[in-house]
Design a protein around this motif. Structure first.
Motif, short mmCIF file in Angstrom:
data_model
loop_
_atom_site.label_atom_id
_atom_site.label_comp_id
_atom_site.label_asym_id
_atom_site.label_seq_id
_atom_site.Cartn_x
_atom_site.Cartn_y
_atom_site.Cartn_z
N ALA A 42 -1.41 -7.08 -5.04
CA ALA A 42 -1.73 -6.07 -5.40
C ALA A 42 -0.64 -4.90 -4.81
N TYR A 43 -0.87 -3.74 -5.54
CA TYR A 43 -0.24 -2.71 -4.80
C TYR A 43 -1.40 -1.54 -4.85
N LEU A 44 -1.87 -0.99 -3.58
CA LEU A 44 -2.93 -0.22 -3.47
C LEU A 44 -2.72 0.98 -3.03
N SER A 45 -3.48 1.86 -3.39
CA SER A 45 -3.26 3.38 -2.69
C SER A 45 -4.23 3.50 -1.64
N LYS A 46 -3.55 4.30 -0.69
CA LYS A 46 -4.37 4.88 0.65
C LYS A 46 -5.20 5.90 0.21
N ILE B 265 0.64 -1.12 -0.28
CA ILE B 265 0.03 0.19 -0.03
C ILE B 265 1.03 1.19 0.09
N SER B 266 0.38 2.47 -0.36
CA SER B 266 1.09 3.74 -0.51
C SER B 266 0.30 4.70 -0.51
N GLY B 267 0.68 5.87 0.19
CA GLY B 267 -0.06 7.24 0.38
C GLY B 267 0.45 7.74 -0.90
N ILE B 268 1.36 7.56 -1.73
CA ILE B 268 1.63 8.38 -2.87
C ILE B 268 0.78 7.75 -4.30
N ASP B 269 0.18 8.69 -4.51
CA ASP B 269 -1.06 8.02 -5.69
C ASP B 269 -0.03 8.37 -7.03
#
Length: 126
Positions: free
Chosen positions: A105-109, A80-84
């Motif tokens: 998956a690699y998901l956005s916060k 997960i990442s806060g960087i969109d």
């Protein structure tokens, strides 16, 4: 599912735990950084799923996934990442797949309920 959550921002860690609780997941083990997560894994702990932030104070989530998988401590992982930045997420996700890591998956916060549930579907299927 037993889930290891690694997030270096305490309020986001709590928020992620509450998010997962609302979805019916209660076997959660939080860790504030890679060091703490690896310590848990070195004790022989095993988890069905690792959810971790890509950008942690002591390293990168993709490296944690690689180490945890090599230790046979996880079956699946979600970054997960806060960087969109969809391009950066796709590059990291592709690198994980090329390294044969069990990344779903690699998901956005903040996490979307529907997207998260779609991402973990393979965990329930095998």
């Amino acid at each position: 599912l037993s889930i290891l959550i690694v997030e270096d921002h305490p309020f986001q860690l709590i928020g992620l735990e509450l998010f997962l609780n609302r979805l019916g997941y209660f076997r959660l083990t939080p860790a504030i950084d890679i060091t703490e997560a690896l310590s848990l894994l070195s004790q022989g702990r095993q988890f069905d799923l690792l959810i971790c932030d890509q950008h942690l104070d002591d390293g990168y989530g993709i490296d944690l996934i690689e180490n945890a998988y090599a230790m046979k401590g996880i079956r699946h992982a979600i970054l997960i990442s806060g960087i969109d930045d969809s391009v950066a997420r796709e590059e990291v996700h592709s690198a994980a797949v090329k390294r044969n890591l069990p990344i779903l998956a690699y998901l956005s916060k903040p996490l979307s309920l529907v997207v998260f549930q779609e991402a973990i579907m393979p965990v329930w299927q095998g």
